[in-house]
Scaffold this motif. Structure first.
Motif, PDB file in Angstrom:
ATOM      1  N   THR A  11      -1.196  -5.706 -17.442  1.00 31.16           N
ATOM      2  CA  THR A  11      -1.728  -6.567 -18.389  1.00 31.16           C
ATOM      3  C   THR A  11      -1.140  -7.180 -19.451  1.00 31.16           C
ATOM      4  OG1 THR A  11      -3.823  -6.382 -19.619  1.00 31.16           O
ATOM      5  CG2 THR A  11      -2.880  -4.422 -19.464  1.00 31.16           C
ATOM      6  N   ALA A  12      -1.840  -8.179 -20.145  1.00 29.79           N
ATOM      7  CA  ALA A  12      -0.931  -8.614 -21.448  1.00 29.79           C
ATOM      8  C   ALA A  12      -2.243  -8.408 -22.425  1.00 29.79           C
ATOM      9  CB  ALA A  12      -0.553 -10.052 -21.231  1.00 29.79           C
ATOM     10  N   THR A  13      -3.324  -7.850 -22.047  1.00 31.98           N
ATOM     11  CA  THR A  13      -4.171  -7.863 -23.362  1.00 31.98           C
ATOM     12  C   THR A  13      -3.865  -6.575 -23.840  1.00 31.98           C
ATOM     13  OG1 THR A  13      -5.706  -9.041 -21.899  1.00 31.98           O
ATOM     14  CG2 THR A  13      -6.559  -8.063 -23.744  1.00 31.98           C
ATOM     15  N   PRO A  14      -3.454  -6.465 -25.087  1.00 34.22           N
ATOM     16  CA  PRO A  14      -3.150  -5.401 -25.880  1.00 34.22           C
ATOM     17  C   PRO A  14      -4.307  -4.581 -26.218  1.00 34.22           C
ATOM     18  CG  PRO A  14      -2.158  -7.244 -26.943  1.00 34.22           C
ATOM     19  CD  PRO A  14      -3.203  -7.800 -25.803  1.00 34.22           C
ATOM     20  N   ILE A  15      -4.531  -3.495 -26.077  1.00 33.80           N
ATOM     21  CA  ILE A  15      -5.971  -2.908 -26.615  1.00 33.80           C
ATOM     22  C   ILE A  15      -5.270  -1.762 -27.342  1.00 33.80           C
ATOM     23  CG2 ILE A  15      -7.821  -1.525 -25.609  1.00 33.80           C
ATOM     24  CD1 ILE A  15      -8.128  -3.055 -23.208  1.00 33.80           C
ATOM     25  N   PRO A  16      -6.043  -1.378 -28.596  1.00 34.95           N
ATOM     26  CA  PRO A  16      -5.604  -0.446 -29.384  1.00 34.95           C
ATOM     27  C   PRO A  16      -5.735   1.097 -28.597  1.00 34.95           C
ATOM     28  CG  PRO A  16      -6.987  -1.946 -30.522  1.00 34.95           C
ATOM     29  CD  PRO A  16      -7.042  -2.279 -29.219  1.00 34.95           C
ATOM     30  N   ARG A  17      -4.958   1.792 -28.904  1.00 38.72           N
ATOM     31  CA  ARG A  17      -4.897   3.162 -28.253  1.00 38.72           C
ATOM     32  C   ARG A  17      -6.294   3.852 -27.925  1.00 38.72           C
ATOM     33  NH1 ARG A  17      -0.520   4.968 -25.799  1.00 38.72           N
ATOM     34  NH2 ARG A  17      -1.199   6.917 -24.798  1.00 38.72           N
ATOM     35  N   THR A  18      -6.908   4.076 -29.063  1.00 39.76           N
ATOM     36  CA  THR A  18      -8.153   4.823 -28.868  1.00 39.76           C
ATOM     37  C   THR A  18      -9.170   4.014 -27.517  1.00 39.76           C
ATOM     38  OG1 THR A  18      -8.906   3.541 -30.586  1.00 39.76           O
ATOM     39  CG2 THR A  18      -8.870   5.900 -30.623  1.00 39.76           C
ATOM     40  N   LEU A  19      -9.158   2.594 -27.599  1.00 36.43           N
ATOM     41  CA  LEU A  19     -10.009   2.118 -26.503  1.00 36.43           C
ATOM     42  C   LEU A  19      -9.294   2.135 -25.301  1.00 36.43           C
ATOM     43  CD1 LEU A  19     -11.160  -1.315 -28.191  1.00 36.43           C
ATOM     44  CD2 LEU A  19     -11.892   1.260 -28.523  1.00 36.43           C
ATOM     45  N   ALA A  20      -7.925   2.179 -25.180  1.00 41.93           N
ATOM     46  CA  ALA A  20      -7.033   2.226 -23.919  1.00 41.93           C
ATOM     47  C   ALA A  20      -7.630   3.571 -23.088  1.00 41.93           C
ATOM     48  CB  ALA A  20      -5.695   2.029 -24.154  1.00 41.93           C
ATOM     49  N   PHE A  63      -0.379  -6.292 -30.374  1.00 38.31           N
ATOM     50  CA  PHE A  63      -0.963  -5.216 -30.801  1.00 38.31           C
ATOM     51  C   PHE A  63      -1.550  -5.111 -32.036  1.00 38.31           C
ATOM     52  CE2 PHE A  63       1.206  -3.882 -26.934  1.00 38.31           C
ATOM     53  CZ  PHE A  63       0.458  -2.996 -26.393  1.00 38.31           C
ATOM     54  N   VAL A  64      -0.682  -5.778 -33.024  1.00 38.07           N
ATOM     55  CA  VAL A  64      -1.182  -6.135 -34.238  1.00 38.07           C
ATOM     56  C   VAL A  64      -2.593  -6.916 -34.383  1.00 38.07           C
ATOM     57  CG1 VAL A  64      -0.743  -7.319 -36.594  1.00 38.07           C
ATOM     58  CG2 VAL A  64       1.068  -5.912 -35.366  1.00 38.07           C
ATOM     59  N   ILE A  65      -2.289  -8.027 -33.595  1.00 41.09           N
ATOM     60  CA  ILE A  65      -3.488  -9.025 -33.270  1.00 41.09           C
ATOM     61  C   ILE A  65      -4.828  -8.213 -32.990  1.00 41.09           C
ATOM     62  CG2 ILE A  65      -4.487 -11.180 -32.261  1.00 41.09           C
ATOM     63  CD1 ILE A  65      -1.641 -12.147 -32.557  1.00 41.09           C
ATOM     64  N   GLN A  85     -17.082  -5.660 -21.927  1.00 41.10           N
ATOM     65  CA  GLN A  85     -16.340  -5.757 -20.931  1.00 41.10           C
ATOM     66  C   GLN A  85     -14.676  -5.493 -20.909  1.00 41.10           C
ATOM     67  OE1 GLN A  85     -17.669  -9.342 -19.137  1.00 41.10           O
ATOM     68  NE2 GLN A  85     -19.268  -8.583 -18.675  1.00 41.10           N
ATOM     69  N   ILE A  86     -14.526  -4.895 -22.219  1.00 38.63           N
ATOM     70  CA  ILE A  86     -12.794  -4.794 -22.209  1.00 38.63           C
ATOM     71  C   ILE A  86     -12.273  -4.047 -21.195  1.00 38.63           C
ATOM     72  CG2 ILE A  86     -11.231  -3.664 -23.700  1.00 38.63           C
ATOM     73  CD1 ILE A  86     -13.268  -3.654 -26.043  1.00 38.63           C
ATOM     74  N   GLY A  87     -10.983  -4.758 -20.617  1.00 38.25           N
ATOM     75  CA  GLY A  87     -10.397  -4.282 -19.539  1.00 38.25           C
ATOM     76  C   GLY A  87     -11.206  -3.994 -18.499  1.00 38.25           C
ATOM     77  N   GLY A  88     -12.249  -4.791 -18.209  1.00 40.58           N
ATOM     78  CA  GLY A  88     -12.953  -4.836 -16.973  1.00 40.58           C
ATOM     79  C   GLY A  88     -13.969  -3.673 -17.032  1.00 40.58           C
ATOM     80  N   ASP A 113     -21.101  -0.253 -26.612  1.00 40.61           N
ATOM     81  CA  ASP A 113     -20.211  -1.238 -27.359  1.00 40.61           C
ATOM     82  C   ASP A 113     -18.901  -0.576 -27.927  1.00 40.61           C
ATOM     83  OD1 ASP A 113     -19.018  -2.888 -29.152  1.00 40.61           O
ATOM     84  OD2 ASP A 113     -20.694  -3.875 -29.496  1.00 40.61           O
ATOM     85  N   LEU A 114     -18.022  -0.707 -27.048  1.00 38.95           N
ATOM     86  CA  LEU A 114     -16.618   0.270 -27.342  1.00 38.95           C
ATOM     87  C   LEU A 114     -16.287   0.180 -28.589  1.00 38.95           C
ATOM     88  CD1 LEU A 114     -14.150   0.125 -24.385  1.00 38.95           C
ATOM     89  CD2 LEU A 114     -15.559   2.086 -25.240  1.00 38.95           C
ATOM     90  N   ILE A 115     -16.306  -0.893 -29.316  1.00 38.86           N
ATOM     91  CA  ILE A 115     -15.821  -1.263 -30.667  1.00 38.86           C
ATOM     92  C   ILE A 115     -16.760  -0.613 -31.620  1.00 38.86           C
ATOM     93  CG2 ILE A 115     -15.195  -2.659 -32.324  1.00 38.86           C
ATOM     94  CD1 ILE A 115     -14.036  -4.645 -29.812  1.00 38.86           C
ATOM     95  N   ARG A 116     -18.137  -0.938 -31.512  1.00 33.38           N
ATOM     96  CA  ARG A 116     -18.980  -0.271 -32.374  1.00 33.38           C
ATOM     97  C   ARG A 116     -19.003   1.195 -32.111  1.00 33.38           C
ATOM     98  NH1 ARG A 116     -24.700  -1.320 -30.123  1.00 33.38           N
ATOM     99  NH2 ARG A 116     -24.258   0.413 -28.812  1.00 33.38           N
ATOM    100  N   ASP A 117     -18.908   1.806 -30.921  1.00 32.09           N
ATOM    101  CA  ASP A 117     -19.082   3.052 -30.753  1.00 32.09           C
ATOM    102  C   ASP A 117     -17.605   3.955 -30.627  1.00 32.09           C
ATOM    103  OD1 ASP A 117     -21.769   2.714 -30.621  1.00 32.09           O
ATOM    104  OD2 ASP A 117     -21.595   2.103 -28.410  1.00 32.09           O
ATOM    105  N   GLN A 118     -16.651   3.299 -31.265  1.00 34.62           N
ATOM    106  CA  GLN A 118     -15.361   3.804 -30.817  1.00 34.62           C
ATOM    107  C   GLN A 118     -15.263   5.330 -31.426  1.00 34.62           C
ATOM    108  OE1 GLN A 118     -11.842   2.089 -32.539  1.00 34.62           O
ATOM    109  NE2 GLN A 118     -13.215   0.653 -33.286  1.00 34.62           N
TER     110      GLN A 118
END
Ligand code: ADP
Ligand code: MG
Length: 694
Positions: A429-438, A621-623, A641-644, A651-656
């Protein structure tokens, strides 16, 4: 079994649900009482507050109440319409019904008291409502006895009314009340949450006193409990998949370098240190008797294709077949060209299963495959329909995983099973996802990162310009083409429809051909036939086309090193992830590359912040990190739907902030409460179950 939730009962066990409704609910994925209770409202309306007719505002959804003072049937445009005038202390309003039956005529007789809920429209003399929801006084008296509540609005399907859903949910809630479920969360966790019954009642019937925004924004304790549950269920399913996977067997494939050595010798460059490191990870995995499940994250242009080729060669050296799945036909075709160039000199048979094959060629392709003559088969998800059978599949490679969900991935992996041996799996994948979400989204995978770009790349200069400077931009395109460079002009998201985008792109091509008569211009968009697309891409790659107008179909993977200028129209409408992907199509060669982000003023604050990020950084990754910081409504990474991953309420971002706690809890559950873990997965991810061997 005592611990089983009564909610496993089929929906038909509720009164009033026959086979027709059963089917309608099934369309929404609702099969059991539990599914229904966990079909949460998408929003709420406040219908309890009755407004004075004189104070209505046009366009608002409102409740009014009054007495019917006039009731007529009027025929307009050959259709009869029931028109009622109702009056309260402040004024008169008109209710109109086009489709009415005899029963309604007597219901709406003069003197009756009614409550009407609907959108306020301007009428000739009075405010009007067309087809409002109606309650008669007698019914209303009953509901007034209860505490006033918000009215839940559910996601639905054609032919299933809100009224029916509400009635069915209420029947399910009644059942719940009399059969409170056994707590599914272990004691260590329950004390911080509301119990299921109270929480479900609140979600389906929030009292009017409740701060409804807290509920819809995931902050209220009633919904928090379930956000936690869903995130936990997701982690559990991923961990279970990982553990299951590790119980399976695969043929160990050890690199013997017979093919790899000549391949590397022919390659016009040396793999970067990062590529070598990742290939090393892959080879170690493939040498094991446990199937590899590895995700390669690498920014656009970091050279994932070569890594995939080396993995494929390792399998082919060992006499195995390889499947390479790409998200689009364009990308599959591009891979086919690359891999054919690289591998056929080594005597390897590469084939493409494309949508445009004739029936005869397709049959031939499948025959060669099942006979084991094809070593590498490339295609889109069409690769994994039932008719496609391999002789001995050793490795599945999935490019640009963010386009495929976990279930899709698992189902094709299962297809590769033979005599209890599973293929190895490599995902890119070329969609960089910050570590916690990954950690959540890819919890079932081992992760390798290509954190270095091939040498000799010159950074892309990004400029942000308003539409009003279009003439200058066209001049720039002209200059670039005249010096032998190639240009992409991306025409994006005019509408949420590829058809309308395609039309806009066609018009743009006509315009540019008039303005730039000396330049070869062509067009690629998603509505074109696959062979047309491929021939355009091929001619662009060979330099026969100087300016390529495209919709976002070129977003992923397309590689034309001589292209050094990209214009992105309506850039303000795109998220950062997509902008970054698009821009990654240039800056692949040695020439200095430019990207022009063209926008329609005025720029919103969020859009302005995004443009700034694009100007200042080219590191995926910065972006991605910035994306999280500035994101407004969640439109950017596609929050649910991050990463499928496809969440119902998380909401992964809201609830991270919950992620690390949930991770710990999931180990606790798997170790000490496996049955609860299973129930949680059943509750939230019923589709996932079939991939999990309990
Ligand atoms: P992505 O990771 O986006 O899929 P690609 O695999 O398409 O990237 O590679 C981008 C370009 O970089 C290709 O033209 C490829 O041939 C080239 N490339 C890959 N690895 C190297 C390397 N180590 N040195 C030089 N060029 C490379
Ligand atoms: Mg790629």
């Amino acid at each position: 079994m005592k611990s089983r939730f009564f909610g496993d009962l089929p929906l038909t066990s509720l009164s009033g649900i026959g086979s027709i409704l059963e089917k309608k609910f099934a369309d929404l994925g609702i099969k059991t009482v539990s599914d229904l209770l966990f079909h949460f409202p998408i929003r709420y309306e406040n219908r309890a507050a009755i407004h004075a007719i004189a104070d209505l505002t046009i366009g608002e959804q409102t409740t009014i109440a009054g007495q019917i003072i006039k009731s007529d049937i009027v025929t307009t445009k050959r259709r009869p319409m029931l028109i009622c005038h109702i009056q309260d202390d402040s004024g008169i309003a008109v209710l109109k019904f086009l489709n009415f039956n005899q029963g309604m005529r007597s219901t709406f007789s003069v003197g009756k008291e009614v409550t009407a809920y609907g959108e306020v429209k301007a009428g000739q003399r009075h405010f009007e409502m067309l087809h409002p929801q109606i309650q008669l006084k007698s019914l209303q008296a009953k509901s007034e006895a209860e505490d006033p509540q918000f009215t839940p609005i559910y996601g639905t399907t054609f032919g299933l009314t809100q009224h029916t859903i509400r009635k069915t949910v209420d029947a399910a809630l009644l059942l719940l009340k009399h059969n409170p479920p056994v707590e599914i969360l272990p004691p260590a966790l329950t004390n911080q949450f509301w119990d299921v019954t109270t929480a479900l009642f609140t979600i389906h019937h929030p009292p009017i006193t409740l701060n409804i925004d807290e509920l819809t924004e995931g902050k209220h304790p009633a919904i928090k409990r379930f956000i936690y549950e869903e995130l936990l269920a997701y982690h559990l399913s991923m961990l279970t998949i990982k553990m299951d996977n590790q119980k399976q067997f695969a043929t160990p494939l050890r690199a013997n370098e017979q093919l790899i050595r000549p391949f590397l010798a022919n390659l016009p460059f040396t793999p970067t240190a990062a590529q070598q490191r990742v290939v090393e990870d892959i080879f170690q995995d493939m040498a094991k008797s446990v199937p590899m499940m590895r995700l390669i994250q690498g920014d656009v242009g970091s050279g994932k294709t070569v890594v995939a080729a080396l993995a494929a060669l390792n399998a082919i050296e060992n006499g195995k077949q390889v499947a390479l799945m790409a998200p689009t036909e364009i990308l599959a075709e591009q891979h086919f060209i690359n891999f054919t160039n690289w591998l056929t000199p080594l005597g390897i048979d590469v084939d493409l299963l494309s949508g445009r094959l004739t029936a005869k060629n397709r049959a031939h392709c499948l025959e060669k495959l099942v006979e084991g003559k094809t070593s590498l088969l490339i295609g889109t998800h069409a690769l994994f329909v039932d008719k496609v059978a391999f002789a001995d599949l050793g490795l599945v490679i999935i490019d640009e995983q963010h386009r495929f969900g976990v279930n899709q991935r698992l189902s094709l992996w299962e297809k590769g099973e033979k005599d209890h041996l599973y293929p190895h799996q490599l995902i890119m994948t070329a969609t960089p996802i910050p570590r916690t979400l990954a950690m959540t989204v890819y919890a079932d995978l081992d992760l390798s990162i290509i954190d270095e770009l091939p040498p000799g790349r010159t950074p892309i200069t990004t400029v942000v310009l308003p539409n009003s400077r279009r003439d200058e931009i066209i001049d720039r395109v002209k200059q670039a083409c005249q010096t032998g460079r190639q240009v992409y002009w991306v025409c994006t998201l005019v509408q949420e429809s590829e058809a309308i985008d395609a039309k806009a792109a066609e018009l743009l091509v006509e315009e540019l051909r008039i303005l730039l008569p000396s330049i070869t211009i062509d067009l690629v968009h998603g509505k074109m036939r696959s062979e047309q697309k491929q021939s355009v891409m091929q001619r662009f790659k060979q330099g026969e086309i100087s300016l390529l107008v495209a919709t976002t179909v070129i977003e992923v993977g397309v590689d034309v090193p001589n292209a050094s200028l990209m214009i992105i129209e309506n850039a303000e409408r795109l998220g950062l992830a997509q902008l970054h992907q698009l821009r990654g199509r240039v800056g692949r060669g040695t020439a200095v590359s430019h990207c022009v982000l063209m926008y329609q003023p005025p720029l919103s604050k969020v859009a302005m912040a995004r443009m700034k990020v694009m100007r200042e950084s080219s590191d995926g990754f910065v972006i991605a990190q910035k994306d999280l910081e500035i994101r407004g409504g969640g439109e950017i990474l596609g929050t649910r739907q991050i990463g499928g991953a496809n969440f119902k309420i998380v909401d992964l971002i809201r609830d991270q902030a919950l992620i690390s706690e949930v991770q710990k809890a999931s180990y606790l559950l798997l170790q000490h409460h496996p049955q609860n873990a299973k129930s949680l997965i059943e509750r939230w991810l019923p589709d996932r179950e079939k991939y999990i061997n309990a």
